[in-house]
Design an enzyme around this catalytic site. Structure first.
Site, PDB file in Angstrom:
ATOM      1  N   SER A   1       0.965  -1.408  -0.005  1.00 25.33           N
ATOM      2  CA  SER A   1       0.037  -0.060  -0.071  1.00 25.33           C
ATOM      3  C   SER A   1       0.820   1.179  -0.166  1.00 25.33           C
ATOM      4  O   SER A   1       1.999   1.209   0.456  1.00 25.33           O
ATOM      5  CB  SER A   1      -0.898  -0.032   1.110  1.00 25.33           C
ATOM      6  OG  SER A   1      -0.086   0.621   2.472  1.00 25.33           O
ATOM      7  N   LYS A   2       0.391   2.376  -0.633  1.00 28.47           N
ATOM      8  CA  LYS A   2       1.096   3.557  -0.683  1.00 28.47           C
ATOM      9  C   LYS A   2       1.390   4.070   0.873  1.00 28.47           C
ATOM     10  O   LYS A   2       2.470   4.447   0.961  1.00 28.47           O
ATOM     11  CB  LYS A   2       0.365   4.536  -1.582  1.00 28.47           C
ATOM     12  CG  LYS A   2       1.432   5.518  -2.165  1.00 28.47           C
ATOM     13  CD  LYS A   2       0.668   6.310  -3.057  1.00 28.47           C
ATOM     14  CE  LYS A   2       1.866   7.687  -3.346  1.00 28.47           C
ATOM     15  NZ  LYS A   2       1.118   8.478  -4.668  1.00 28.47           N
ATOM     16  N   ARG A   3       0.441   4.272   1.266  1.00 29.42           N
ATOM     17  CA  ARG A   3       0.550   4.822   2.709  1.00 29.42           C
ATOM     18  C   ARG A   3       1.538   3.954   3.651  1.00 29.42           C
ATOM     19  O   ARG A   3       2.515   4.755   4.319  1.00 29.42           O
ATOM     20  CB  ARG A   3      -0.758   4.369   3.556  1.00 29.42           C
ATOM     21  CG  ARG A   3      -1.264   5.532   4.655  1.00 29.42           C
ATOM     22  CD  ARG A   3      -2.678   5.395   5.299  1.00 29.42           C
ATOM     23  NE  ARG A   3      -2.931   3.927   5.444  1.00 29.42           N
ATOM     24  CZ  ARG A   3      -2.483   3.058   6.249  1.00 29.42           C
ATOM     25  NH1 ARG A   3      -2.057   3.528   7.104  1.00 29.42           N
ATOM     26  NH2 ARG A   3      -3.435   1.845   6.260  1.00 29.42           N
TER      27      ARG A   3
ATOM     28  N   GLY B   1       4.935   3.604   0.664  1.00 29.24           N
ATOM     29  CA  GLY B   1       5.637   4.804  -0.165  1.00 29.24           C
ATOM     30  C   GLY B   1       5.406   4.641  -1.488  1.00 29.24           C
ATOM     31  O   GLY B   1       4.761   3.823  -2.241  1.00 29.24           O
TER      32      GLY B   1
END
Ligand code: GLU
Length: 479
Positions: A240-242, A245
């Site tokens: 996940s991007k959260r 990154g």
């Protein structure tokens, strides 16, 4: 003919998991002479953004695996609504007037929510009367709960799958605001677009049982389904991007200097490998070898550091990209190198005209030590422009006893060389070393430093011819 689709929702950026789903679908289509459909799943009107759509299309275009058709679900809303109405008329679906009835309510005793019995059992007369009175309602699919069996299918990757009707809730087809849900829109579009194979992430497995019931109720041919393993971060959690990154976003790889073919090769190895376990594969080779049945059932791990900085890209991805950079026909690499130089502000139009052969030769020599296109900017400056800095290690080579003086003498000798070939340059350099009784290596390392500011690069004498006689002589003197 096989027809597959990739159906991103424009509610975020293109994730590497999504890109891998696209790539697997694309190779499946190509290897079977089929077609690739891009369908934008924009049913969730509240969360769609233009920016997200643009970033998804940018990412997909960059992969350079073109699709054959493009559709948007929102264009077909009336068809979706009509399908729900026909199911309602046939009794396969029913109205649910419960407030907030789009969301399933969790039961307090912990058992999964299946339906609101009062709504499911309501007489059609009462249901019609309340609808006519203007009461808002959602439309739900009536799962044949009284039957002991369930939905079974053979998954291309996961093999036999089964779920009892008793374990599937009466999912919504229309929300109480009248808009179709993902289940309805996706199923009707898969049916109408004559999709033969639905290949998507394992996170959609639970949806597939619902979609099969719906496809059958709407009398569509049921496609074959295949569910791909998930991609996990090195910490074992879902990407996940959260959490992980920018390294999760496809355009980050483009901006870092990946070649589309190197990145696609990397994506393919996340959950698939050819029988002979080769890793460096051209797109053509992947197309010849790819079989969705050989996709692994276990989740694949993407290696990078926790904070996901660009320098923490999976080392395997970097290595693969370097292999592609080195192995591809140099002609194919030139447009990418040109872009890198343009971005750096070093592009000279002559590189594309009068000096094109030189440019091709330079790119060909330089690429053997590069992994990323951005390395043309970071490590090759001196070949393309005259002002450059000296790496500390290169400076050390220049500061060795007497080197600067020797380089001036080398410049004098080289100025007189009429045919500036590697052999002639080498002969002059070795003659000077012999005359001055120094090791040739001292002069070789010194001139590489003077010519490029770098301690490493293409073969020593090649550097001279790449830089060119006049510039080489000037740089030796200037050092
Ligand atoms: N829009 C859905 C997603 O992005 C599509 C799932 C599917 O392939 O049906 O997850």
């Amino acid at each position: 003919m096989n027809r597959v689709r990739f159906a991103p929702s424009p509610t975020g950026f293109l994730h590497i998991g999504g890109a891998r789903t696209y790539v697997f679908n694309w190779f499946f289509a190509r290897s079977t002479g089929g077609q690739m459909v891009l369908r934008i799943d924009d049913t969730d009107t509240g969360r769609n953004t233009e920016e997200s759509l643009r970033s998804i299309l940018d990412g997909l275009k960059w992969l350079d695996l073109p699709w054959d058709e493009q559709h948007s679900q929102s264009d077909r809303r009336s068809v979706h609504v009509q399908a729900a109405q026909s199911l309602l008329a046939g009794g396969v679906a029913y109205r649910d007037f419960t407030a907030e009835s789009d969301t399933r309510e969790d039961r307090t005793d912990g058992a999964p929510w299946l339906c609101n019995p009062g709504m499911r059992e309501m007489s059609s007369a009462e249901s019609d009367r309340r609808a006519e009175a203007g009461e808002p309602f959602a439309v739900r699919f009536r799962v044949p709960r009284e039957r002991p069996d369930g939905v079974a299918f053979k998954d291309l990757v996961l093999r036999k799958q089964f779920r009892k009707y008793a374990d599937i809730e009466d999912f919504a087809l229309l929300r109480s605001n009248g808009l179709p849900t993902y289940h309805l829109a996706s199923t009707v579009d898969d049916g109408d677009l004559k999709i033969t194979h639905v290949i998507r992430g394992q996170d959609h497995l639970a949806n597939t049982f619902k979609h099969i019931m719906l496809l059958e109720a709407l009398e569509y041919d049921v496609p074959t389904f295949g569910h791909l393993p998930l991609l996990l971060g090195p910490d074992g959690s879902k990407l996940s991007k959260r959490r992980h990154g920018a390294v999760v976003s496809v355009t980050s790889y483009r901006d870092m200097g990946f070649l589309p073919s190197g990145f696609v090769n990397y994506l393919c190895l996340l959950g698939w490998s050819p029988k002979d376990n080769r890793e460096v594969l051209t797109l053509k080779e992947i197309g010849d070898l790819f079989q969705v049945e050989n996709v692994l059932r276990t989740n694949a791990t993407v290696q990078f550091g926790e904070d996901g900085g660009a320098d923490q890209v999976d080392p395997k991805a970097l290595w693969l990209n370097g292999q592609h950079l080195r192995n591809m026909p140099v002609e194919d690499l030139l447009p990418f190198a040109e872009r890198a130089l343009r971005d750096a502000g070093w592009w000279d139009d002559a590189f594309g005209t009068g000096r094109r052969d030189w440019f091709a030769a330079a790119v060909n020599d330089l690429r053997s030590r590069l992994n990323l296109l951005t390395d043309f900017q970071l490590r090759c400056r001196a070949y393309f422009v005259d002002d450059f800095d000296f790496d500390p290690k290169a400076k050390e080579n220049l500061n060795k006893d007497g080197v600067r003086d020797l380089l001036k003498r080398l410049a004098d000798r080289l100025q007189g060389v009429s045919d500036f070939t590697e052999e002639n340059i080498e002969a002059e350099l070795r003659a000077l070393a012999a005359q001055e009784q120094v090791k040739a290596g001292l002069l070789i390392n010194g001139s590489r430093a003077a010519l490029t500011g770098q301690p490493v690069g293409p073969s020593a004498f090649r550097v001279f011819t790449l830089v060119g006689q006049q510039r080489a002589v000037e740089r030796l003197r200037r050092a």
